[in-house]
Design an enzyme around this catalytic site. Structure first.
Site, PDB file in Angstrom:
ATOM      1  CG  ASP A   1     -12.769  43.646  -5.489  1.00  0.00           C
ATOM      2  OD1 ASP A   1     -13.129  42.838  -6.360  1.00  0.00           O
ATOM      3  OD2 ASP A   1     -13.354  43.785  -4.397  1.00  0.00           O
TER       4      ASP A   1
ATOM      5  CD  GLU B   1     -19.328  43.224  -9.551  1.00  0.00           C
ATOM      6  OE1 GLU B   1     -19.996  43.694  -8.612  1.00  0.00           O
ATOM      7  OE2 GLU B   1     -18.840  42.087  -9.508  1.00  0.00           O
TER       8      GLU B   1
HETATM    9  O1  FUB Z   1     -15.378  42.679  -3.452  1.00  0.00           O
HETATM   10  C1  FUB Z   1     -16.750  42.973  -3.392  1.00  0.00           C
HETATM   11  C2  FUB Z   1     -17.309  43.161  -4.772  1.00  0.00           C
HETATM   12  O2  FUB Z   1     -17.114  41.990  -5.540  1.00  0.00           O
HETATM   13  C3  FUB Z   1     -16.652  44.239  -5.590  1.00  0.00           C
HETATM   14  O3  FUB Z   1     -17.001  45.531  -5.217  1.00  0.00           O
HETATM   15  C4  FUB Z   1     -17.084  43.822  -6.932  1.00  0.00           C
HETATM   16  O4  FUB Z   1     -16.433  44.461  -7.986  1.00  0.00           O
HETATM   17  C5  FUB Z   1     -16.843  42.340  -6.885  1.00  0.00           C
HETATM   18  O5  FUB Z   1     -15.512  42.012  -7.165  1.00  0.00           O
END
Ligand code: FUB
Length: 354
Positions: free
Chosen positions: A42, A252
């Protein structure tokens, strides 16, 4: 739920096939991991004082089985990476913030972002509170790599995950946030959390998709300035994308960059594993869907950031080259190209040799 399980299984098979190919030396990666001493994911990159700073999640093996809720992403601290120049060696600047020093935190420190204003660096982070509900916190430091000190409480009115902070040319700062499934965005309605809400998909394929949220930050960078809005994505006819449109709808990992006066809202499509983009005339949207610009990486999650450095654009992303495991990721970077018409060139992060 059944559908999501199937998708999860498909992703597992996909990873397995690629792990096999990797073992046989048949996978050729576009880029190398920036660091291999710890697992990182991320990556939110920024240019501060002429250097690139990367604010990633710090993946660990917490021994928690994988599920659609993302319980296996049980991270406990942040390490900030820095790069003096493109293709240089990344430095791990050590622990910048530990979950034990966040007074309201329960578990799971997920994808952070950072910003700078008036001599202070701000680290924005999602973590579950003691009721297992994600909220977004903020911590401050005098240097870009910290250590950061967390505020006593989450940002009032914040919820869900994946904060991405963008400052416009006029100095106004906006936070984009949210993620469905494990990020719990589908459980929030009119600012209230539905404890019995759906854990994954809403099963409302014909209704408008759940939108990422966008809100202006106050000049102190610590609070929301007014109402949280939906960052609506429409098709070219102006109709909102639908919940069943898994190849295009927001899941997301949002990001914002401005290019030739237009606002490029970029994000992950989650269970279909693409990076997609939509373009708007205002940082608040609406954004018109413009296409995919990164094919699925090796792994399940896809999360990125985009910066301009010394006149060129770069994208930071992650895959699972080092571990072959969905929850032990490694950050990478490569150049991003805008075509003359403003579209983004497609990126393939690996190829499998026959
Ligand atoms: O790293 C945990 C979660 O996985 C992140 O918040 C999302 O964007 C995904 O990459």
């Amino acid at each position: 739920m059944f559908k999501s399980k199937l998708l999860f299984l498909a992703a597992g098979i996909f990873s397995f096939i690629h792990a096999e190919a990797q073992q046989k030396g048949r996978i050729k990666y576009l880029s190398k991991p920036l660091i291999s001493t710890i697992y990182t994911a991320d990556p939110s990159a920024h240019v501060f004082n002429g250097k690139i700073y990367i604010y990633p999640s710090h993946d660990i093996d917490a021994g928690i089985p994988e599920n659609d809720n993302g319980d296996h992403f049980a991270m406990r601290d942040y390490h900030i990476l820095s790069l003096d120049h493109i293709n240089g060696k990344a430095t791990d600047n050590g622990v910048a913030l530990d979950i034990k020093d966040i007074p309201w935190a329960g578990r799971q420190l997920w994808a952070p972002d950072a910003a700078y204003k008036n001599g202070t660096y701000f680290l924005y982070f999602p973590v579950k509170n003691n009721e297992d509900i994600f909220q977004i916190g903020v911590a401050t430091a005098k240097t870009p790599a910290g250590p950061f000190k967390a505020k006593k409480n989450p940002i009032p009115g914040s919820y869900s995950i994946d904060p991405a902070v963008f400052t416009d040319d006029d100095g106004s700062t906006y936070m984009y946030f949210g993620g469905i499934w494990g990020g719990q965005l589908q459980r929030w309605k009119n600012g209230s959390f539905d404890a019995n809400g759906s854990k994954t998909d809403l099963q409302q394929d014909k209704s408008p998709a759940i939108n990422c949220r966008v809100v202006k930050l106050k000049s102190n960078m610590l609070e929301f300035d007014g109402k949280v809005h939906d960052a609506v994505i429409t098709d070219s006819a102006g109709h909102p994308l639908l919940g069943g449109d898994h190849d295009r709808r927001f899941f997301e990992g949002s990001w914002m960059h401005k290019y030739r006066g237009k606002y490029y809202f970029t994000y992950s499509t989650g269970d279909t594993h693409f990076l997609a983009y939509a373009i708007g005339k205002s940082p608040m949207g609406p954004f018109i869907y413009a296409g995919h610009f990164m094919q699925p990486v090796q792994g399940w999650t896809t999360h990125h950031s985009i910066i301009k450095f010394k006149g060129k654009w770069y994208i930071f992303y992650h895959d699972v080259e080092l571990s072959g495991k969905t929850y032990l990721r490694n950050v990478k970077m490569t150049e991003l190209h805008h075509n003359a018409d403003g579209t983004l060139q497609m990126i393939n992060t690996f190829s499998v040799e026959k």
